[in-house]
Design a protein around this motif. Structure first.
Motif, PDB file in Angstrom:
ATOM      1  N   GLU A 263       0.748  -1.323   0.031  1.00  0.00           N
ATOM      2  CA  GLU A 263      -0.174  -0.090  -0.033  1.00  0.00           C
ATOM      3  C   GLU A 263       0.874   1.208  -0.008  1.00  0.00           C
ATOM      4  O   GLU A 263       2.107   1.285   0.407  1.00  0.00           O
ATOM      5  CB  GLU A 263      -1.028  -0.105   1.220  1.00  0.00           C
ATOM      6  CG  GLU A 263      -1.896  -1.163   1.176  1.00  0.00           C
ATOM      7  CD  GLU A 263      -2.883  -0.845   0.230  1.00  0.00           C
ATOM      8  OE1 GLU A 263      -3.193  -0.034  -0.369  1.00  0.00           O
ATOM      9  OE2 GLU A 263      -4.060  -1.765   0.476  1.00  0.00           O
TER      10      GLU A 263
ATOM     11  N   CYS B  50      -2.347   5.365   5.622  1.00  0.00           N
ATOM     12  CA  CYS B  50      -2.523   4.603   4.658  1.00  0.00           C
ATOM     13  C   CYS B  50      -3.759   5.391   3.473  1.00  0.00           C
ATOM     14  O   CYS B  50      -4.593   5.578   3.776  1.00  0.00           O
ATOM     15  CB  CYS B  50      -3.079   3.249   5.116  1.00  0.00           C
ATOM     16  SG  CYS B  50      -3.314   2.117   3.662  1.00  0.00           S
TER      17      CYS B  50
ATOM     18  N   GLY C 105      -4.516   3.470   0.683  1.00  0.00           N
ATOM     19  CA  GLY C 105      -5.422   2.357   0.166  1.00  0.00           C
ATOM     20  C   GLY C 105      -6.448   1.757   1.092  1.00  0.00           C
ATOM     21  O   GLY C 105      -6.835   2.300   1.750  1.00  0.00           O
TER      22      GLY C 105
END
Length: 468
Positions: A340, A365, A367
């Motif tokens: 990711e 993150c 993703g």
């Protein structure tokens, strides 16, 4: 005669004095001295504008009309599509206008990440695949493949191929269209190469306390300095040296580590160097794979004091690759385990704790937080690079383009960074997607350069270049 008529007559007389007629290949062109001076003081056209002699040039009038339009407006006309680029380049060199043509066709400000598509492939001689690529701001390209380095000019015409002393070049940095810095992890010293003459101009070395040889792990530069990460051939010490970019004299040594016992953290040399101009800091990152997994660190150095300003120690989902966007003030990484993309606001890093259990972990993150299955390293081999206001991440044979959405948001959604939202797009046409794993990404002019595993070529990605 009235004063108004006299003024108009004087104005017309001044205009006539400023008008220049040029006979090119039997066709008469009329322009002004001011237009011709746009070519620069050393150009043929600037000389023609300042002379009173007969102005005849025995060249192609059709190509001249294109270059005259470039002088008048700064851009080429739409009819340029009927001409060959090589012919136009040769004509621009005759008149001394190549730099203007370069600026028109490969201006970095014309780079458009959303419009990029694979437009050409540059084949390389021999059986070796590219190990490193380096580009200049206006799109000249150097490619190392095996022990050779091949250079292309801004129009991607092959200029030269030279043979180096390296078995394979691992680090390559373009210092100019004809000069490059090159190093390898199995060969001592950083070599400054003249790619036009095919010779080594200078070799830069670093010696530790045992005076053993040193190999190059990474190269970087700023407008003033050249940065090189060295590791001793015995792998028991490492350091980063800062050189004056003009004289190549050493300025300061930072991050010198002599490794004793099981001090794993100091045993990690920097394998990526990036100058952060907005902060005046050098980012140095490196990682190590061991029995407990992949660990690494990202340090930001003040080269004036030789001290670390702040540091991130990577233990959970360490980076497979890392980059920094000076324009966005954001640090990006691709996790080696998850694959990711994560980002961290540079403005908050100074207050970050390196405690693994601390909730001040700066990474967010972008993703869907995929779970790692059977310990597979989804991000292994992924590359991530920033260019302008966008970030490009390779995943296998595809390229993700991450860019900031021009809006604020307080909701918890994909890619949120304290009110800043990032979204991804897959690049290229359907036929461009997939393929062998991407090994290098580089940017120059209005182009992106891509290399892939087991391919003896470089892909050229660009938007529509007007007319060609």
């Amino acid at each position: 005669m009235s004063s108004v008529a006299r003024q108009r007559l004087e104005t017309g007389s001044e205009l006539n004095n400023d008008v220049v007629s040029v006979n090119v290949g039997g066709q008469i062109f009329q322009t002004t001295k001011q237009t011709l001076t746009q070519a620069g003081p050393d150009s043929l056209l600037s000389h023609i504008g300042g002379t009173g002699s007969d102005r005849f040039v025995d060249r192609d009038p059709d190509l001249f009309s294109l270059l005259l339009s470039l002088l008048r407006s700064g851009t080429l006309p739409s009819k340029v599509k009927d001409f060959d680029l090589r012919d136009l380049i040769e004509e621009s060199r005759f008149y001394g206008l190549e730099s203007l043509l370069t600026g028109s066709l490969t201006n970095p400000s014309h780079f458009d990440g959303f419009a990029l598509q694979k437009s050409a492939v540059l084949p390389l001689n021999g059986r070796d695949c590219p190990s490193a690529i380096a580009s200049t701001p206006f799109g000249s390209l150097h490619v190392s493949h095996g022990s050779k380095i091949t250079s292309f000019d801004w129009s991607l015409t092959r200029k030269s191929t030279i043979l180096t002393q390296f078995t394979a070049v691992d680090s390559l940095l373009a210092l100019s269209p004809d000069i490059a810095a090159a190093g390898a992890t199995d060969f001592s010293g950083l070599q400054i190469l003249d790619l036009h003459e095919g010779c080594v101009k200078q070799v830069l070395n670093w010696e530790n306390s045992t005076r053993s040889g040193s190999t190059v792990q990474a190269i970087g530069s700023s407008g003033e300095f050249l940065f090189t990460s060295f590791e001793s051939s015995r792998r028991n010490s490492n350091s980063i040296l800062v050189y004056d970019l003009n004289t190549l004299n050493p300025v300061i040594e930072i991050g010198h580590n002599e490794i004793f016992g099981a001090d794993l953290d100091s045993a990690i040399p920097a394998t990526k160097l990036k100058w952060v101009s907005s902060y005046g800091l050098l980012m140095a990152s490196g990682s190590h794979s061991g029995l407990s997994g992949v660990t690494g660190n990202i340090r930001f150095w003040d080269i004036r004091s030789g001290k670390v300003v702040f540091e991130l120690k990577e233990k959970v989902d360490c980076f497979a690759d890392v980059c920094i966007s000076d324009n966005l003030n954001v640090l990006f990484k691709v996790g080696v385990n998850s694959g990711e993309v994560f980002n961290a606001d540079l403005r908050c890093l100074g207050s970050v704790s390196n405690d693994a259990d601390d909730h001040s972990n700066p990474w967010i993150c972008l993703g869907d937080r995929r779970k790692v299955v059977n310990g597979k390293k989804e991000g292994f081999g992924c590359k991530i690079e920033s260019h302008g206001n966008q970030v490009f991440c390779s995943k296998g044979g595809d390229i993700e383009l991450w860019s900031e959405v021009a809006m604020g948001s307080d909701k918890t959604s994909e890619g949120q960074l304290k009110g800043r939202v990032f979204r991804k797009n897959l690049m290229g046409r359907v036929k461009d997607m997939g393929g062998l794993r991407i090994t290098n990404l580089a940017f120059g002019g209005n182009k992106m350069f891509v290399t892939r595993k087991d391919q003896q070529a470089v892909e050229i990605w660009q938007g529509s270049m007007r007319g060609f």
